[in-house]
Design a protein around this motif. Structure first.
Motif, PDB file in Angstrom:
ATOM      1  N   MET A  75       1.026  -1.190  -0.013  1.00 36.07           N
ATOM      2  CA  MET A  75       0.071  -0.195  -0.199  1.00 36.07           C
ATOM      3  C   MET A  75       0.899   1.076   0.050  1.00 36.07           C
ATOM      4  SD  MET A  75      -3.398  -0.941   2.701  1.00 36.07           S
ATOM      5  CE  MET A  75      -2.284  -1.897   3.560  1.00 36.07           C
ATOM      6  N   THR A  76       0.546   2.163  -0.798  1.00 38.35           N
ATOM      7  CA  THR A  76       1.249   3.426  -0.901  1.00 38.35           C
ATOM      8  C   THR A  76       0.189   4.530  -1.105  1.00 38.35           C
ATOM      9  OG1 THR A  76       3.026   2.483  -1.838  1.00 38.35           O
ATOM     10  CG2 THR A  76       2.941   4.701  -2.192  1.00 38.35           C
ATOM     11  N   PRO A  77       0.568   5.780  -0.524  1.00 41.40           N
ATOM     12  CA  PRO A  77       1.503   6.095   0.710  1.00 41.40           C
ATOM     13  C   PRO A  77       1.097   5.395   2.104  1.00 41.40           C
ATOM     14  CG  PRO A  77       0.045   7.979   0.371  1.00 41.40           C
ATOM     15  CD  PRO A  77      -0.460   6.743  -0.670  1.00 41.40           C
ATOM     16  N   PHE A  78       2.079   4.923   2.365  1.00 41.98           N
ATOM     17  CA  PHE A  78       1.906   4.207   3.777  1.00 41.98           C
ATOM     18  C   PHE A  78       3.384   4.101   4.650  1.00 41.98           C
ATOM     19  CE2 PHE A  78       0.424   0.884   6.813  1.00 41.98           C
ATOM     20  CZ  PHE A  78      -1.056   1.046   6.480  1.00 41.98           C
ATOM     21  N   ASP A  79       3.750   4.996   5.187  1.00 35.67           N
ATOM     22  CA  ASP A  79       5.048   5.474   5.391  1.00 35.67           C
ATOM     23  C   ASP A  79       5.343   6.254   6.478  1.00 35.67           C
ATOM     24  OD1 ASP A  79       8.157   4.953   5.513  1.00 35.67           O
ATOM     25  OD2 ASP A  79       8.055   5.241   3.120  1.00 35.67           O
ATOM     26  N   VAL A  80       6.423   6.552   6.999  1.00 35.38           N
ATOM     27  CA  VAL A  80       7.059   7.633   7.796  1.00 35.38           C
ATOM     28  C   VAL A  80       7.505   8.770   6.778  1.00 35.38           C
ATOM     29  CG1 VAL A  80       8.602   8.362   9.848  1.00 35.38           C
ATOM     30  CG2 VAL A  80       7.760   6.124   9.615  1.00 35.38           C
ATOM     31  N   TYR A  81       6.885  10.311   7.173  1.00 34.71           N
ATOM     32  CA  TYR A  81       7.330  11.070   6.299  1.00 34.71           C
ATOM     33  C   TYR A  81       8.002  12.379   7.076  1.00 34.71           C
ATOM     34  CZ  TYR A  81       4.838   8.691   2.711  1.00 34.71           C
ATOM     35  OH  TYR A  81       4.220   7.939   2.241  1.00 34.71           O
ATOM     36  N   ALA A  82       8.792  13.072   6.506  1.00 38.55           N
ATOM     37  CA  ALA A  82       9.271  14.251   7.212  1.00 38.55           C
ATOM     38  C   ALA A  82       8.441  15.408   7.049  1.00 38.55           C
ATOM     39  CB  ALA A  82      10.864  14.163   6.748  1.00 38.55           C
TER      40      ALA A  82
ATOM     41  N   ASP B 294      -0.546   9.396 -14.123  1.00 41.60           N
ATOM     42  CA  ASP B 294      -0.764   7.874 -14.469  1.00 41.60           C
ATOM     43  C   ASP B 294       0.131   7.008 -13.275  1.00 41.60           C
ATOM     44  OD1 ASP B 294      -2.379   8.331 -16.673  1.00 41.60           O
ATOM     45  OD2 ASP B 294      -0.816   8.234 -17.936  1.00 41.60           O
ATOM     46  N   ARG B 295       1.187   7.636 -12.744  1.00 38.89           N
ATOM     47  CA  ARG B 295       2.205   6.950 -11.875  1.00 38.89           C
ATOM     48  C   ARG B 295       1.465   6.736 -10.589  1.00 38.89           C
ATOM     49  NH1 ARG B 295       7.100  10.863 -11.639  1.00 38.89           N
ATOM     50  NH2 ARG B 295       5.384  12.417 -11.457  1.00 38.89           N
ATOM     51  N   PHE B 296       0.616   7.449 -10.264  1.00 40.89           N
ATOM     52  CA  PHE B 296      -0.224   7.591  -9.064  1.00 40.89           C
ATOM     53  C   PHE B 296      -1.632   7.192  -8.996  1.00 40.89           C
ATOM     54  CE2 PHE B 296       3.133  10.865  -8.549  1.00 40.89           C
ATOM     55  CZ  PHE B 296       4.041  10.028  -8.403  1.00 40.89           C
ATOM     56  N   ARG B 297      -2.115   6.862 -10.017  1.00 34.29           N
ATOM     57  CA  ARG B 297      -3.679   6.736 -10.292  1.00 34.29           C
ATOM     58  C   ARG B 297      -4.236   5.639  -9.499  1.00 34.29           C
ATOM     59  NH1 ARG B 297      -6.423   9.165 -14.024  1.00 34.29           N
ATOM     60  NH2 ARG B 297      -4.702   9.407 -15.482  1.00 34.29           N
ATOM     61  N   THR B 298      -3.626   4.513  -9.480  1.00 29.35           N
ATOM     62  CA  THR B 298      -3.976   3.452  -8.603  1.00 29.35           C
ATOM     63  C   THR B 298      -3.144   3.009  -7.609  1.00 29.35           C
ATOM     64  OG1 THR B 298      -2.869   1.664 -10.089  1.00 29.35           O
ATOM     65  CG2 THR B 298      -5.295   2.409 -10.561  1.00 29.35           C
ATOM     66  N   ASN B 299      -3.526   2.113  -6.481  1.00 31.59           N
ATOM     67  CA  ASN B 299      -2.451   1.760  -5.710  1.00 31.59           C
ATOM     68  C   ASN B 299      -1.417   0.990  -6.032  1.00 31.59           C
ATOM     69  OD1 ASN B 299      -1.718   1.098  -2.664  1.00 31.59           O
ATOM     70  ND2 ASN B 299      -2.117  -0.789  -3.277  1.00 31.59           N
TER      71      ASN B 299
ATOM     72  N   ALA C 130       4.571   1.112  -7.492  1.00 28.19           N
ATOM     73  CA  ALA C 130       5.684   0.956  -8.340  1.00 28.19           C
ATOM     74  C   ALA C 130       6.516   2.427  -8.381  1.00 28.19           C
ATOM     75  CB  ALA C 130       5.075   0.576  -9.595  1.00 28.19           C
ATOM     76  N   HIS C 131       5.830   3.319  -8.139  1.00 31.90           N
ATOM     77  CA  HIS C 131       6.547   4.696  -7.845  1.00 31.90           C
ATOM     78  C   HIS C 131       6.392   5.166  -6.740  1.00 31.90           C
ATOM     79  CE1 HIS C 131       4.971   4.060 -12.178  1.00 31.90           C
ATOM     80  NE2 HIS C 131       6.243   4.414 -12.563  1.00 31.90           N
ATOM     81  N   GLU C 132       6.919   4.410  -5.687  1.00 29.97           N
ATOM     82  CA  GLU C 132       6.608   4.760  -4.222  1.00 29.97           C
ATOM     83  C   GLU C 132       7.691   5.998  -4.125  1.00 29.97           C
ATOM     84  OE1 GLU C 132       8.289   5.427  -0.367  1.00 29.97           O
ATOM     85  OE2 GLU C 132       9.258   4.215  -1.853  1.00 29.97           O
ATOM     86  N   ALA C 133       8.835   5.852  -4.506  1.00 27.25           N
ATOM     87  CA  ALA C 133      10.000   6.818  -4.115  1.00 27.25           C
ATOM     88  C   ALA C 133       9.451   8.298  -4.707  1.00 27.25           C
ATOM     89  CB  ALA C 133      11.183   6.285  -4.649  1.00 27.25           C
TER      90      ALA C 133
END
Length: 389
Positions: free
Chosen positions: A232-239, A271-276, A281-284
């Motif tokens: 799952m993304t975004p699902f992380d620690v962020y600054a 398109d990089r972020f349209r679906t989970n 695939a483009h998390e970084a």
């Protein structure tokens, strides 16, 4: 009506260090009577593990509340007689010796079952009572490494990393609690006790639910990916501007709302972020864009905005911040225990009791052999068989 759920259950506790004592402490927190049988002179190995508060081990105190202590040498005839008298009255025996040790002492499962047919025996070991590794010793670090737990912990290219707590011991202790209660429920139906065999390695594999399933589904070997979620993304620690926060978005609807709140509506149509799947695939790239925005305001600003609008988020805490947090305090997740000399130590509470109005600490961690005379008197023994005249 105020009795705890395991009130009336007596547990004889032969365990030491962490996995076993954590199991029996949890049973004690839920109302069971725990009689801790320790080695004369030295007691539980954990008594010698720091840090120390005066002469008392904080390590020992953190997992041995709500217990009584009696020191018995199970190779000495008189002490064996006391131990067997305890077993006559016990519902559960918990031990974490290496497999085969109880048999050598004359207290293997078949021997106990014949003499005490209602007794539940819980055995916690590194690798279980069967299999080619059954006789091998193990500590938490060993099973974390062997189970694959360390292989999915940490950051890529940073080398093996253990989980920050002794999850090998704690996981086994919790599974042992579940097994104990299940065996007691079955005994209530059948009248017969049974053996509960808990392997630390097995428990770590069971906790790898997502990693094992991903390997089965894709054939690719999971590895360490830092703090983010693998699926799952975004699902992380962020600054943010002044610290870290967690954002956990589990579906496309939440992602759209997040983008609107951050003032980044165009990301939804990228398109990089349209679906989970595409976001994973483009998390970084997505993380860089989100952090560019988040660094423009304080953590407090973003937490209020996101929490007020239903985005799962939370602040990143140190241990010192956790123990002061109002939610943790409101839920009763902090307990206080006392050393034999009266010094106070804050420890973690029991989540099963939290919010229920129950007093978690009913008995302080025991001094070695501190309950001997009272236990012997209760058993009808003026002194242990073989002692005195």
């Amino acid at each position: 009506m105020n009795e705890l759920p395991l009130h009336g259950i007596t547990v004889v506790d032969l365990t030491r260090v962490l996995a076993g004592p954590f199991c029996t402490q949890t049973l004690g927190d839920m109302g069971a009577r725990i009689i801790k049988v320790e080695q004369p002179g030295v007691g539980d190995d954990a008594r010698a593990i720091g840090p120390f508060l005066g002469d008392a081990s904080a390590y020992f105190m953190s997992v041995n509340r709500n217990k009584e202590s009696i020191a018995l040498d199970l190779k000495a005839e008189g002490d064996r007689a006391v131990f067997e008298r305890l077993l006559e009255r016990a519902d559960v025996l918990v031990e974490n010796y290496r497999p085969g040790t109880m048999e050598k002492l004359g207290y293997g499962w078949e021997q106990l079952q014949a003499r005490y047919p209602r007794l539940v025996m819980v055995s916690i070991s590194g690798f279980g009572q069967t299999g080619p590794y059954r006789s091998q010793p193990a500590y938490d670090m060993v099973v974390q490494a062997m189970s694959g737990m360390m292989s999915v912990t940490g950051h890529p290219d940073a080398g093996p990393c253990r989980v920050g707590v002794s999850i090998g011991d704690l996981g086994a202790g919790l599974y042992a609690v579940v097994g104990t209660q299940s065996a007691l429920l079955r005994r209530a139906r059948t009248g017969k006790g049974e053996r509960v065999d808990v392997s630390m390695l097995d428990c770590q594999v069971a906790l790898l639910e997502n990693a094992v399933a991903r390997y089965g589904a894709t054939g690719s070997v999971p590895g360490p990916i830092g703090s983010r979620h693998p699926s799952m993304t975004p699902f992380d620690v962020y600054a943010a501007e002044d610290g870290y926060l967690v954002i956990a978005v589990g579906n496309d609807g939440l992602f759209k709302r997040l983008c609107e709140l951050l003032g980044l509506p165009g990301l939804v149509d990228d398109d990089r972020f349209r679906t989970n799947a595409s976001r994973c695939a483009h998390e970084a790239a997505l993380k860089r864009m989100l952090e560019d925005k988040l660094r423009g305001h304080s953590r407090a600003h973003w937490l209020k905005l996101l929490q007020d609008n239903g985005i799962p988020t939370g602040e990143y805490h140190s241990v010192s911040e956790v123990v002061e947090h109002p939610q943790i305090q409101a839920r009763g997740m902090l307990a206080e225990v006392l050393t034999p000399s009266g010094e106070s130590l804050g420890v973690a509470g029991n989540p099963l009791m939290a919010g229920g109005g129950k007093q978690v600490v009913r008995r302080q961690p025991p001094a070695l052999d501190g309950d001997r005379m009272r236990i012997l008197e209760e058993l009808g023994l003026a002194h242990a068989p073989g002692e005195g005249d």
